[in-house]
Design a protein around this motif. Sequence first.
Motif, PDB file in Angstrom:
ATOM      1  N   GLU A   1       0.909  -1.275  -0.006  1.00 14.67           N
ATOM      2  CA  GLU A   1      -0.163   0.109  -0.034  1.00 14.67           C
ATOM      3  C   GLU A   1       0.837   1.023   0.132  1.00 14.67           C
ATOM      4  O   GLU A   1       0.459   2.339  -0.504  1.00 14.67           O
ATOM      5  N   GLY A   2       1.704   1.231   0.625  1.00 10.92           N
ATOM      6  CA  GLY A   2       2.745   2.475   0.812  1.00 10.92           C
ATOM      7  C   GLY A   2       4.232   2.182   0.408  1.00 10.92           C
ATOM      8  O   GLY A   2       4.904   2.979   0.873  1.00 10.92           O
ATOM      9  N   GLY A   3       4.617   1.104  -0.637  1.00 14.24           N
ATOM     10  CA  GLY A   3       5.859   0.842  -0.821  1.00 14.24           C
ATOM     11  C   GLY A   3       6.525   1.835  -1.460  1.00 14.24           C
ATOM     12  O   GLY A   3       6.005   2.873  -1.646  1.00 14.24           O
ATOM     13  N   PRO A   4       7.807   1.714  -1.946  1.00 12.58           N
ATOM     14  CA  PRO A   4       8.714   2.554  -2.681  1.00 12.58           C
ATOM     15  C   PRO A   4       7.971   3.153  -4.064  1.00 12.58           C
ATOM     16  O   PRO A   4       7.351   2.328  -4.840  1.00 12.58           O
ATOM     17  N   CYS A   5       8.302   4.429  -4.300  1.00 10.29           N
ATOM     18  CA  CYS A   5       7.774   4.916  -5.594  1.00 10.29           C
ATOM     19  C   CYS A   5       8.600   4.199  -6.795  1.00 10.29           C
ATOM     20  O   CYS A   5       9.603   3.572  -6.579  1.00 10.29           O
ATOM     21  N   ILE A   6       8.085   4.564  -7.996  1.00 11.41           N
ATOM     22  CA  ILE A   6       8.469   3.832  -9.127  1.00 11.41           C
ATOM     23  C   ILE A   6      10.111   4.311  -9.128  1.00 11.41           C
ATOM     24  O   ILE A   6      10.862   3.653  -9.668  1.00 11.41           O
ATOM     25  N   TYR A   7      10.665   5.524  -9.014  1.00 11.48           N
ATOM     26  CA  TYR A   7      11.685   5.819  -9.258  1.00 11.48           C
ATOM     27  C   TYR A   7      12.870   5.142  -8.276  1.00 11.48           C
ATOM     28  O   TYR A   7      13.843   4.653  -8.620  1.00 11.48           O
ATOM     29  N   LYS A   8      12.492   4.888  -7.094  1.00 11.43           N
ATOM     30  CA  LYS A   8      13.274   4.028  -6.399  1.00 11.43           C
ATOM     31  C   LYS A   8      13.248   2.653  -6.897  1.00 11.43           C
ATOM     32  O   LYS A   8      14.182   2.132  -6.753  1.00 11.43           O
ATOM     33  N   ARG A   9      12.066   2.097  -7.391  1.00 10.57           N
ATOM     34  CA  ARG A   9      12.110   0.668  -7.652  1.00 10.57           C
ATOM     35  C   ARG A   9      12.916   0.664  -9.002  1.00 10.57           C
ATOM     36  O   ARG A   9      13.619  -0.422  -9.322  1.00 10.57           O
ATOM     37  N   ILE A  10      13.116   1.527  -9.663  1.00  7.72           N
ATOM     38  CA  ILE A  10      13.662   1.526 -11.044  1.00  7.72           C
ATOM     39  C   ILE A  10      15.345   1.475 -10.592  1.00  7.72           C
ATOM     40  O   ILE A  10      16.056   0.873 -11.245  1.00  7.72           O
ATOM     41  N   SER A  11      15.697   2.385  -9.650  1.00  7.02           N
ATOM     42  CA  SER A  11      17.085   2.728  -9.628  1.00  7.02           C
ATOM     43  C   SER A  11      17.830   1.932  -8.666  1.00  7.02           C
ATOM     44  O   SER A  11      18.999   2.009  -8.790  1.00  7.02           O
ATOM     45  N   GLY A  12      17.231   1.169  -7.875  1.00  6.51           N
ATOM     46  CA  GLY A  12      17.946  -0.007  -7.180  1.00  6.51           C
ATOM     47  C   GLY A  12      18.676   0.242  -5.838  1.00  6.51           C
ATOM     48  O   GLY A  12      18.299   1.667  -5.110  1.00  6.51           O
ATOM     49  N   CYS A  13      19.483  -0.074  -5.419  1.00  8.88           N
ATOM     50  CA  CYS A  13      20.226  -0.211  -4.057  1.00  8.88           C
ATOM     51  C   CYS A  13      20.984   1.349  -3.580  1.00  8.88           C
ATOM     52  O   CYS A  13      21.020   1.685  -2.586  1.00  8.88           O
ATOM     53  N   GLY A  14      21.625   1.913  -4.739  1.00  6.52           N
ATOM     54  CA  GLY A  14      22.228   2.873  -4.550  1.00  6.52           C
ATOM     55  C   GLY A  14      23.818   2.849  -4.259  1.00  6.52           C
ATOM     56  O   GLY A  14      24.573   3.578  -4.063  1.00  6.52           O
ATOM     57  N   SER A  15      24.390   1.582  -4.374  1.00  6.32           N
ATOM     58  CA  SER A  15      25.665   1.174  -4.259  1.00  6.32           C
ATOM     59  C   SER A  15      26.740   1.988  -5.399  1.00  6.32           C
ATOM     60  O   SER A  15      26.247   1.977  -6.422  1.00  6.32           O
ATOM     61  N   GLY A  16      27.701   2.611  -5.008  1.00  4.81           N
ATOM     62  CA  GLY A  16      28.575   3.266  -5.818  1.00  4.81           C
ATOM     63  C   GLY A  16      28.285   4.744  -5.831  1.00  4.81           C
ATOM     64  O   GLY A  16      28.815   5.654  -6.445  1.00  4.81           O
ATOM     65  N   THR A  17      26.910   4.992  -5.836  1.00  2.00           N
ATOM     66  CA  THR A  17      26.367   6.301  -6.005  1.00  2.00           C
ATOM     67  C   THR A  17      25.973   6.703  -4.641  1.00  2.00           C
ATOM     68  O   THR A  17      26.522   8.070  -4.200  1.00  2.00           O
ATOM     69  N   GLU A  18      24.981   6.402  -4.218  1.00  2.17           N
ATOM     70  CA  GLU A  18      24.521   6.795  -2.848  1.00  2.17           C
ATOM     71  C   GLU A  18      25.047   6.117  -1.283  1.00  2.17           C
ATOM     72  O   GLU A  18      24.859   6.525  -0.312  1.00  2.17           O
ATOM     73  N   TYR A  19      25.548   5.142  -1.724  1.00  2.00           N
ATOM     74  CA  TYR A  19      26.119   4.210  -0.678  1.00  2.00           C
ATOM     75  C   TYR A  19      27.671   3.894  -1.124  1.00  2.00           C
ATOM     76  O   TYR A  19      28.032   3.378  -2.042  1.00  2.00           O
TER      77      TYR A  19
END
Lengths: 34, 464
Positions: free
Chosen positions: B342-360
């Motif tokens: 019902e409140g899970g992640p938006c489509i941008y998050k679902r496309i972009s993945g875990c964030g390794s190498g960029t955000e993490y």
Amino acid sequence: MKRIKTIETRDLKKSLKSGGCGECQTSCVANQEV
Amino acid sequence: MTHCYKLNGYNIVLDVFSGSVHSVDEVAYDAIEMYENTPKDVIKKTLLEKYAPELTADDVDELFGDIEELKENGKLFTEDIYEGRAFDLKNRSTVIKALCLHVAHTCNLNCEYCFASQGKYHGERALMTLEVGKRALDFLVENSGTRRNLEVDFFGGEPLMNWEVVKDIVRYGRELEKTHNKKFRFTLTTNGVLLDDDVIDFANKEMHNVVLSLDGRREIHDHLRKTVNGKGSYDTIVPKFQHFVEKRTNPIDPDAFTGYYMRGTFTHNNPDFTKDVFHMADLGFTELSMEPVVCKPDDPYALTEDDLPVVYEQYEILAKEMLKREKEGRGFTFYHYMIDLEGGPCIYKRISGCGSGTEYMAVTPWGELFPCHQFVGDEKYSLGNIYDGVKNKEIQQEFKLCNAYARKECGDCWAKLYCSGGCAANSYHATGSVTGVYEYGCKLFRKRMECAIMMKVAQQSEDQ
């Protein structure tokens, strides 16, 4: 007779409009401020 | 794209691109499976042959009407309108949100399956100094833009082997919060051997979450998680973990979130891993995770193709047992089944993945940066360091492109908006490329998602 019951879910297409705020955490995704 | 499957007495239809989930009867299930590639009169004839006399022609017409209504409302047979946006991600600007601090490249256990080569990451034993730790937090603050919430995980090796430095880094972080309008969420991953009241009290005050490594039953745990002297570690750590979890509240703010996860690994030695999950639940732990081992295919404990049907069945057993225990008032959570429809992640998050190498990023004891903890020690993935920043922009670009649409093999996969393209490290270790496909992991992921969605359907059916 109702043969199809739709479960409450977030509409992913509507979430396109948000533009992606980027406030989410990193996620070593399916369950990751709701 | 839709994905139709039957599990635990439920007929489930997932509409991939809207995220809609439908629980349907047998007639509707058959109709939906045929609907997009079979003429309506043929569907009607097929259904009537199979389900008459209980099913009438009027019933089928009514069903067709319901299906058309769902299509019009964008809840069934929706088209993919995201693919073009996936490649915009390459040009997006990102801030660093999280660091994994390798405070100790050393360990007091000698676990056979450890991806970090007994904590040393194929290098020399090393401990992070306070100076490096402080600079790492400064680096995170400097590269986090306007983002307020920042995450720092203390990792190893075994981070408790450098505990005084961990505490000092946390104290430094709390000072930075006051001057930079930031909020650090510190977390700790430990094997538990050095847990004592000092660690527990400090962790309860300062660690938003802790990950405690336990593989389940004593004989399973001790088979691969041995001390450096070759002794099993189960009897040492289980009482400590139980004590820790019992005391897991923040003494200053009892309402503050203080989470934990028991994190196990299952291997070819225990494809019947639900016994280990239930064992942990019976020990009193309620926040559980059990991960399939990822290793070289010729390792003796590597999961095999023959293990797959067993593991699939285990995931189903686990889902059914969790539903049962929840009804009995003794439920527990399983990390991979905690999806929020019902409140899970938006489509941008679902496309972009875990964030390794960029955000993490992971930080070594000497301040070198890697895309994530699983790339540490592989010099071609060195991104730079905490003093000069990210220098290897080419590698970073590679990780920016790791997303749900990066692999042609994922084109017709119904689960890609749940896995977001999967784990870059697993892909790399299985195929030699971060945009390769670790097919074995995909198979397990899809099974877990089927079980998790089924549980949501069961819970909503129960509520009604």
